[in-house]
Design a protein around this motif. Structure first.
Motif, PDB file in Angstrom:
ATOM      1  N   THR A 268      -9.731  10.093  -9.525  1.00 61.47           N
ATOM      2  CA  THR A 268      -8.910   8.793  -9.327  1.00 61.47           C
ATOM      3  C   THR A 268      -9.065   8.416  -7.400  1.00 61.47           C
ATOM      4  OG1 THR A 268      -6.787   9.598  -8.423  1.00 61.47           O
ATOM      5  CG2 THR A 268      -7.079   8.857 -10.739  1.00 61.47           C
ATOM      6  N   GLY A 269      -8.890   7.313  -7.211  1.00 58.60           N
ATOM      7  CA  GLY A 269      -9.160   6.710  -5.731  1.00 58.60           C
ATOM      8  C   GLY A 269      -8.228   5.699  -5.863  1.00 58.60           C
ATOM      9  N   TYR A 270      -7.698   5.256  -4.340  1.00 54.24           N
ATOM     10  CA  TYR A 270      -7.152   4.004  -3.940  1.00 54.24           C
ATOM     11  C   TYR A 270      -6.631   3.981  -2.403  1.00 54.24           C
ATOM     12  CZ  TYR A 270      -3.903   0.050  -3.196  1.00 54.24           C
ATOM     13  OH  TYR A 270      -3.209  -0.862  -2.771  1.00 54.24           O
ATOM     14  N   THR A 271      -7.085   2.841  -1.924  1.00 57.46           N
ATOM     15  CA  THR A 271      -6.872   2.475  -0.726  1.00 57.46           C
ATOM     16  C   THR A 271      -6.541   0.977  -0.874  1.00 57.46           C
ATOM     17  OG1 THR A 271      -8.969   2.034   0.145  1.00 57.46           O
ATOM     18  CG2 THR A 271      -8.122   4.268   0.652  1.00 57.46           C
ATOM     19  N   SER A 272      -5.925   0.437   0.285  1.00 56.37           N
ATOM     20  CA  SER A 272      -5.648  -1.156   0.245  1.00 56.37           C
ATOM     21  C   SER A 272      -7.050  -1.870   0.514  1.00 56.37           C
ATOM     22  CB  SER A 272      -4.823  -1.641   1.470  1.00 56.37           C
ATOM     23  OG  SER A 272      -5.118  -1.131   2.549  1.00 56.37           O
ATOM     24  N   VAL A 273      -7.941  -1.175   1.136  1.00 51.89           N
ATOM     25  CA  VAL A 273      -9.333  -1.970   1.142  1.00 51.89           C
ATOM     26  C   VAL A 273     -10.192  -1.572   0.154  1.00 51.89           C
ATOM     27  CG1 VAL A 273      -9.003  -2.257   3.745  1.00 51.89           C
ATOM     28  CG2 VAL A 273     -10.089  -0.002   2.893  1.00 51.89           C
TER      29      VAL A 273
END
Length: 465
Positions: free
Chosen positions: A240-245
């Motif tokens: 998985t992956g997540y950042t606001s950008v």
């Protein structure tokens, strides 16, 4: 010769003509909400689906797939990793972490489980730093290695600037390139074991007196938070992956009916990454199949094998590696096109590599390997000796001497004949001269006789009168 026959069978036998139409039908795929996606078959590299697959985006934590893969390739799992101040600092802003301390020691295996299951940023940094130092450099050495590996895998939309995927203007990739990286990683046994693990326990360390439990965050593999509805029994791992950008990114592996699929989603709004992945997996498992290259090509080779005498009794001397092609359900093996591949095989026993195409789609490749077939070498030794003997005239020494004597006799005879011929001419000439002398002598003698007779007659007449 048998290898030549095998290559000829694979690459030169008549093939179905290519044309647009139902024979070359390729399913277009379902509609999804995520803006960027790709579906690849892991073992063949077949690209089944693309949507804006070459758009560059921030990858977030799916970066850690390459970090883990390269660490596995360069380190042993029992190596001791010491967390530096720089590594621990990576989790100081509240990002994904398992709360390691400066100077804490863990094995590389434990560190990588922290990377892949809990997406721990300090673990990713520590693993990269350790590997970079082992290679004679530092953390930046590992980043250079990431970019080098990406280029070697064929990535053209990628530049990495850290090992964990935290926001960085110089850190980007595409769904297609992440597909190439993710497929390469999944073909590694150790990586496949780690990414498919649902839970893991890190035992007490020099800084922590209690166990540290780890849970895989991929909701299709292991229920995580409120996403249990996306669990898929075919899922075998992912990241998985997540950042606001970056928004939500997701890499998913799944296996079913002989196919191993890798789905990459980028720049998605959660939970579309899960819903779209499930949609794509269900569609491509339902509409595509895997056909064994070995079974189909060996059958064709048996029908087209030339008569090689005793070699036919021992089978082909080249065989195809165990692999398969990926085709739509309505296609069959006879519709693929074969061509020699220019890529170098990792298999040291490979004699050549053949690529298979269905229309414009590469659907698989296979190495031609030494089959290991054995034959009675005495057969070849005996026949080779007999063939050699049939081409060579052997002369015994005594015969050679007789030939020399005969040649000498002939030469001497020719010389003697010429000498005799010359002598005959001389003798004949002498005989001719002697004959001429005898004739002249007889003539002279006869003339003298006649002259005496005339003289006698004159004398007699003078006395008579």
């Amino acid at each position: 010769m048998a290898v030549f026959a095998m290559v000829t069978t694979l690459c030169a036998r008549p093939l179905m003509a290519f044309a647009d139409g139902d024979d070359m039908y390729w399913p277009e795929g379902p509609q999804i909400n995520s803006p960027c996606a790709v579906v690849m078959e892991v073992n063949t590299g077949t690209v089944l689906y693309e949507k804006n697959s070459h758009e560059k985006h921030y990858p977030a934590s799916i970066t850690k797939i390459l970090t883990t893969y390269l660490t596995i390739l360069n380190c042993e799992m029992d190596e001791k990793v010491t967390f530096s101040k720089e590594a621990v600092k990576e989790s100081s802003d509240g990002s994904s972490s398992i709360k390691r301390d400066v100077g804490e020691e863990m094995t590389m295996e434990q560190t990588l489980y922290g990377v892949m299951l809990e997406s721990a940023n300090e673990c990713a940094y520590a693993a990269a730093e350790h590997t970079g130092k082992k290679l004679g450099g530092d953390y930046s050495t590992f980043i250079d290695l990431m970019n080098k590996e990406a280029k070697e895998l064929g990535c053209t939309d990628t530049h990495f600037n850290n090992a964990n995927g935290l926001p960085d203007e110089n850190h980007w990739t595409s769904a297609y390139d992440m597909g190439l990286i993710s497929c390469a990683a999944y073909r590694n046994d150790e990586f496949r074991k780690i990414t498919g693990t649902k839970t893991y326990i890190i035992p007490p360390t020099n800084k922590h007196t209690e166990d540290t439990p780890l849970y895989n965050h991929h909701a299709m593999l292991h229920p995580f938070k409120s996403y249990s509805q996306f669990v898929n029994q075919d899922c075998t791992g992912g990241k998985t992956g997540y950042t606001s950008v970056a928004n939500s990114t997701l890499v998913t592996y799944a296996e079913k009916d002989g196919l191993t699929l890798c789905v990459v989603i980028m720049n998605a709004q959660s939970p579309d990454q899960y819903a779209d992945t499930n949609t794509l997996l269900n569609y491509y498992f339902s509409n595509f199949k895997a056909l064994s290259i070995a079974e189909n090509e060996n059958s064709a080779a048996a029908d087209n094998t030339p008569d090689l005498g005793v070699m036919n009794e021992h089978g082909m001397y080249a065989k195809v590696s165990e692999n398969y092609v990926v085709l739509p359900n309505n296609a069959d093996f006879s519709s693929v096109k074969r061509e020699a591949a220019d890529m170098k095989s990792d298999n040291k026993d490979a004699l050549a590599t053949v690529r298979y195409k269905y229309g414009d789609h590469v659907v698989g490749c296979v190495d031609l390997l030494k089959s290991g077939a054995k034959v009675d070498l005495s057969y070849f030794d005996e026949n080779s000796r007999q063939n050699a003997e049939s081409d060579i005239i052997r002369i015994k020494p005594v015969y050679f001497l007789w030939v020399l004597v005969l040649i000498a006799v002939i030469i001497l005879s020719i010389f003697m004949i010429r000498r005799i011929s010359d002598n005959i001419y001389v003798l004949k000439h002498k005989w001719s001269i002697k004959k001429e002398q005898r004739e002249r002598f007889r003539e002279h003698k006869l003339e003298r006789k006649q002259r005496r007779r005339r003289d006698n007659l004159k004398f007699s007449g003078r006395h008579k009168y």
